[in-house]
Design a protein around this motif. Sequence first.
Motif, PDB file in Angstrom:
ATOM      1  N   PHE A   1       0.837  -1.196   0.000  1.00  0.00           N
ATOM      2  CA  PHE A   1       0.000   0.000   0.000  1.00  0.00           C
ATOM      3  C   PHE A   1       0.876   1.252   0.000  1.00  0.00           C
ATOM      4  N   GLY A   2       1.945   1.238   0.795  1.00  0.00           N
ATOM      5  CA  GLY A   2       2.863   2.374   0.837  1.00  0.00           C
ATOM      6  C   GLY A   2       3.522   2.620  -0.505  1.00  0.00           C
ATOM      7  N   LEU A   3       3.905   1.532  -1.189  1.00  0.00           N
ATOM      8  CA  LEU A   3       4.509   1.675  -2.507  1.00  0.00           C
ATOM      9  C   LEU A   3       3.528   2.321  -3.488  1.00  0.00           C
ATOM     10  N   LEU A   4       2.314   1.841  -3.502  1.00  0.00           N
ATOM     11  CA  LEU A   4       1.301   2.407  -4.394  1.00  0.00           C
ATOM     12  C   LEU A   4       1.073   3.883  -4.095  1.00  0.00           C
ATOM     13  N   PHE A   5       0.898   4.198  -2.823  1.00  0.00           N
ATOM     14  CA  PHE A   5       0.657   5.576  -2.413  1.00  0.00           C
ATOM     15  C   PHE A   5       1.875   6.450  -2.720  1.00  0.00           C
ATOM     16  N   GLY A   6       3.076   5.921  -2.455  1.00  0.00           N
ATOM     17  CA  GLY A   6       4.300   6.671  -2.702  1.00  0.00           C
ATOM     18  C   GLY A   6       4.509   6.975  -4.170  1.00  0.00           C
ATOM     19  N   VAL A   7       4.272   6.007  -5.027  1.00  0.00           N
ATOM     20  CA  VAL A   7       4.431   6.247  -6.461  1.00  0.00           C
ATOM     21  C   VAL A   7       3.425   7.291  -6.936  1.00  0.00           C
ATOM     22  N   PHE A   8       2.204   7.220  -6.414  1.00  0.00           N
ATOM     23  CA  PHE A   8       1.201   8.215  -6.784  1.00  0.00           C
ATOM     24  C   PHE A   8       1.658   9.613  -6.366  1.00  0.00           C
ATOM     25  N   LEU A   9       2.119   9.759  -5.127  1.00  0.00           N
ATOM     26  CA  LEU A   9       2.578  11.075  -4.674  1.00  0.00           C
ATOM     27  C   LEU A   9       3.839  11.525  -5.409  1.00  0.00           C
TER      28      LEU A   9
ATOM     29  N   LEU B   1       4.598  11.189  -8.392  1.00  0.00           N
ATOM     30  CA  LEU B   1       4.291  11.746  -9.718  1.00  0.00           C
ATOM     31  C   LEU B   1       4.237  13.271  -9.691  1.00  0.00           C
ATOM     32  N   PHE B   2       4.018  13.850  -8.511  1.00  0.00           N
ATOM     33  CA  PHE B   2       3.867  15.294  -8.395  1.00  0.00           C
ATOM     34  C   PHE B   2       5.134  15.977  -7.875  1.00  0.00           C
ATOM     35  N   THR B   3       6.257  15.257  -7.845  1.00  0.00           N
ATOM     36  CA  THR B   3       7.511  15.850  -7.381  1.00  0.00           C
ATOM     37  C   THR B   3       8.312  16.394  -8.557  1.00  0.00           C
ATOM     38  N   ALA B   4       9.228  17.320  -8.231  1.00  0.00           N
ATOM     39  CA  ALA B   4       9.953  18.029  -9.283  1.00  0.00           C
ATOM     40  C   ALA B   4      11.238  17.336  -9.719  1.00  0.00           C
ATOM     41  N   ASP B   5      11.935  16.657  -8.809  1.00  0.00           N
ATOM     42  CA  ASP B   5      13.221  16.075  -9.196  1.00  0.00           C
ATOM     43  C   ASP B   5      13.349  14.636  -8.703  1.00  0.00           C
ATOM     44  N   ALA B   6      14.408  13.965  -9.130  1.00  0.00           N
ATOM     45  CA  ALA B   6      14.607  12.542  -8.842  1.00  0.00           C
ATOM     46  C   ALA B   6      14.832  12.277  -7.355  1.00  0.00           C
ATOM     47  N   VAL B   7      15.570  13.166  -6.671  1.00  0.00           N
ATOM     48  CA  VAL B   7      15.836  12.969  -5.246  1.00  0.00           C
ATOM     49  C   VAL B   7      14.533  13.014  -4.452  1.00  0.00           C
ATOM     50  N   ALA B   8      13.695  13.984  -4.762  1.00  0.00           N
ATOM     51  CA  ALA B   8      12.404  14.088  -4.079  1.00  0.00           C
ATOM     52  C   ALA B   8      11.523  12.880  -4.411  1.00  0.00           C
ATOM     53  N   TRP B   9      11.614  12.409  -5.640  1.00  0.00           N
ATOM     54  CA  TRP B   9      10.831  11.251  -6.074  1.00  0.00           C
ATOM     55  C   TRP B   9      11.164  10.039  -5.215  1.00  0.00           C
ATOM     56  N   PHE B  10      12.476   9.741  -5.056  1.00  0.00           N
ATOM     57  CA  PHE B  10      12.893   8.611  -4.236  1.00  0.00           C
ATOM     58  C   PHE B  10      12.566   8.818  -2.761  1.00  0.00           C
ATOM     59  N   ALA B  11      12.704  10.035  -2.275  1.00  0.00           N
ATOM     60  CA  ALA B  11      12.426  10.330  -0.873  1.00  0.00           C
ATOM     61  C   ALA B  11      10.945  10.095  -0.552  1.00  0.00           C
TER      62      ALA B  11
ATOM     63  N   ILE C   1       8.837   8.135  -2.117  1.00  0.00           N
ATOM     64  CA  ILE C   1       8.540   6.695  -2.168  1.00  0.00           C
ATOM     65  C   ILE C   1       9.072   5.997  -0.923  1.00  0.00           C
ATOM     66  N   LEU C   2      10.297   6.318  -0.507  1.00  0.00           N
ATOM     67  CA  LEU C   2      10.861   5.676   0.686  1.00  0.00           C
ATOM     68  C   LEU C   2      10.055   5.997   1.945  1.00  0.00           C
TER      69      LEU C   2
ATOM     70  N   TRP D   1       6.194   4.362   6.153  1.00  0.00           N
ATOM     71  CA  TRP D   1       4.927   4.565   6.866  1.00  0.00           C
ATOM     72  C   TRP D   1       3.929   3.440   6.560  1.00  0.00           C
ATOM     73  N   GLY D   2       3.972   2.918   5.357  1.00  0.00           N
ATOM     74  CA  GLY D   2       3.113   1.786   5.024  1.00  0.00           C
ATOM     75  C   GLY D   2       3.450   0.559   5.844  1.00  0.00           C
ATOM     76  N   VAL D   3       4.746   0.273   6.005  1.00  0.00           N
ATOM     77  CA  VAL D   3       5.179  -0.874   6.809  1.00  0.00           C
ATOM     78  C   VAL D   3       4.768  -0.687   8.262  1.00  0.00           C
ATOM     79  N   VAL D   4       5.007   0.496   8.819  1.00  0.00           N
ATOM     80  CA  VAL D   4       4.658   0.762  10.225  1.00  0.00           C
ATOM     81  C   VAL D   4       3.149   0.652  10.434  1.00  0.00           C
ATOM     82  N   ALA D   5       2.378   1.325   9.574  1.00  0.00           N
ATOM     83  CA  ALA D   5       0.915   1.290   9.728  1.00  0.00           C
ATOM     84  C   ALA D   5       0.381  -0.127   9.540  1.00  0.00           C
TER      85      ALA D   5
END
Length: 158
Positions: free
Chosen positions: A73-81, A83-93, A95-96, A101-105
């Motif tokens: 679920f976290g992976l799905l949610f992270g990839v969706f979010l 999509l709205f980031t500006a650069d690669a570092v933010a993209w990976f951050a 998702i991570l 948070w998905g694992v913890v929840a």
Amino acid sequence: MRKAVSPESTRVPVAGFATYAEAERAVDSLSDQSFPVQHTTISGVGLRLVEDVLGRLTYLRAAGMGAASGLWFGLLFGVFLALFTADAVAWFAVILWALLWGVVAGAVFGLIWHALSAGRRDFVSTRQLLADRYEILVDRAHADQARQLLNNGRRGPA
């Protein structure tokens, strides 16, 4: 619109098979021969539910299973979010963080779910519905044609 098959149905058995795959191939054969397969049903006969117990469900296992579900679920949610980031570092951050948070929840919800069960089902299992055999049922008006096409298909090429 799909018509439900009821006990009062006018469908009659035209062939029987040991496995679902064989019945499926027979209906596919009918379709290949331009038979109106919308008048056909594959019916399992002699149904039984088989549940294989895989092991004990402990709090640790419940948390682990919840964490695994939360990871997806976290992976799905992270990839969706992401999509709205500006650069690669933010993209990976993004998702991570979503994975974390998905694992913890998921682990927390797994623990809570197991605790709320109050020991009523302290095991993990898989279930499957099995049939002794499978029948192809066809509307009475098309039964003779289906039998003939199935018999021709079983003989093979001349």
